[in-house]
Design an enzyme around this catalytic site. Sequence first.
Site, PDB file in Angstrom:
ATOM      1  CE  LYS A  17      -4.546   0.754   0.259  1.00 54.77           C
ATOM      2  NZ  LYS A  17      -5.470   0.107  -0.698  1.00 54.77           N
ATOM      3  CB  THR A  62      -2.833  -3.263  -0.497  1.00 56.77           C
ATOM      4  OG1 THR A  62      -4.058  -2.921  -1.163  1.00 56.77           O
ATOM      5  CG2 THR A  62      -1.957  -4.094  -1.411  1.00 56.77           C
ATOM      6  CG  ASP A  63      -8.592  -1.952   2.992  1.00 58.25           C
ATOM      7  OD1 ASP A  63      -8.567  -0.724   2.750  1.00 58.25           O
ATOM      8  OD2 ASP A  63      -9.335  -2.469   3.857  1.00 58.25           O
ATOM      9  CG  PHE A 156      31.534  25.686 -11.854  1.00 58.32           C
ATOM     10  CD1 PHE A 156      32.080  24.534 -11.326  1.00 58.32           C
ATOM     11  CD2 PHE A 156      30.976  25.626 -13.116  1.00 58.32           C
ATOM     12  CE1 PHE A 156      32.061  23.331 -12.033  1.00 58.32           C
ATOM     13  CE2 PHE A 156      30.939  24.437 -13.836  1.00 58.32           C
ATOM     14  CZ  PHE A 156      31.494  23.285 -13.291  1.00 58.32           C
ATOM     15  NE  ARG A 173      28.805  27.861  -8.231  1.00 60.17           N
ATOM     16  CZ  ARG A 173      28.629  26.660  -8.793  1.00 60.17           C
ATOM     17  NH1 ARG A 173      27.999  26.554  -9.959  1.00 60.17           N
ATOM     18  NH2 ARG A 173      29.079  25.565  -8.197  1.00 60.17           N
ATOM     19  CD  GLN A 216      30.539  17.923  -9.445  1.00 59.88           C
ATOM     20  OE1 GLN A 216      30.542  19.108  -9.110  1.00 59.88           O
ATOM     21  NE2 GLN A 216      30.374  17.541 -10.705  1.00 59.88           N
ATOM     22  CG  ASN A 242      23.743  24.073  -9.498  1.00 57.14           C
ATOM     23  OD1 ASN A 242      23.274  25.022  -8.900  1.00 57.14           O
ATOM     24  ND2 ASN A 242      24.985  24.059  -9.961  1.00 57.14           N
ATOM     25  CG  HIS A 244      21.412  26.360 -12.669  1.00 57.66           C
ATOM     26  ND1 HIS A 244      22.744  26.100 -12.459  1.00 57.66           N
ATOM     27  CD2 HIS A 244      20.911  25.243 -13.258  1.00 57.66           C
ATOM     28  CE1 HIS A 244      23.044  24.892 -12.904  1.00 57.66           C
ATOM     29  NE2 HIS A 244      21.946  24.346 -13.394  1.00 57.66           N
TER      30      HIS A 244
END
Length: 281
Positions: A17, A62-63, A156, A173, A216, A242, A244
């Site tokens: 479930k 599943t119930d 970077f 940045r 990284q 990322n 940006h």
Amino acid sequence: MNAPAPGFTLGPNSYGKSGIRLVHVDRASARHAIRDLTVHTALAGDLDATHYSGDNTGVLPTDTQKNTVYAFARDGVGAIEAFAERLARHFVETVPAVAHARVRIEEHPWTRIGDHSFARGEGGELRTAEVRFDGAASVTAGVRDLLLLNTTDSEFSGFLVDGYTTLPETDDRILATAVTAAWDYAAAPADPDEAFRAARAALLDAFAGTYSLSLQQTLYAVGERILKTVPEAREVRLSLPNRHHYLLDLGPLGRDNPGVVFQAGDLPYGLIEGTVRREAP
């Protein structure tokens, strides 16, 4: 049909479930506590008959799995790792056909604003847990969609350039991401809530305290800090999209832009993923 046709066989399978919404209110005192969870169950084992012939003798509906989650919550939730293990252990130990159970839980945080009043924005960070049980338990804790941003101390540059490269180098940045992190425990911590708080704090400290030359590098710093802080953790898996932020050229508008006006990007985005492991002794 009681067996597969020649040339065919059943591969790995499970059923369960998904998306069981559970809210638990602790009314033991006038200062109530609330837990808001989404629970997912998955069971596997000797279930060939239901696939080959529709024989459901070994199938726990599943119930019923959903109802079990609610019934167990009546006695309290506690740490979500422990709650997930209670459920997974129950399914394996009480359902003859089930040899393996996996229970995943996401906790939606509420901020207290009074003794019985809470606030929560849409979306945002989730605490996560996953327990697999097949006679022994393996426990994973983590977070998802933890939004983090540094307005500086991120560069970077020095990257590979070819005929298709248009990205300029930058020595300053905005670094923003929505962290998904999961750490496996080699041994269950004595206090899962405290272990989670320590891991999360280590994650935040590493992100804020790392002068980043690449996302990284930040990923590795985060994983290493969690492992140093939580001795029970043996491996950290991280996914850092990322988010940006593009510095806008305001020259056409007759304005300079000394790093104060940015456009938040959407799609596409860079996705940095990796695993940091504790070395074997």
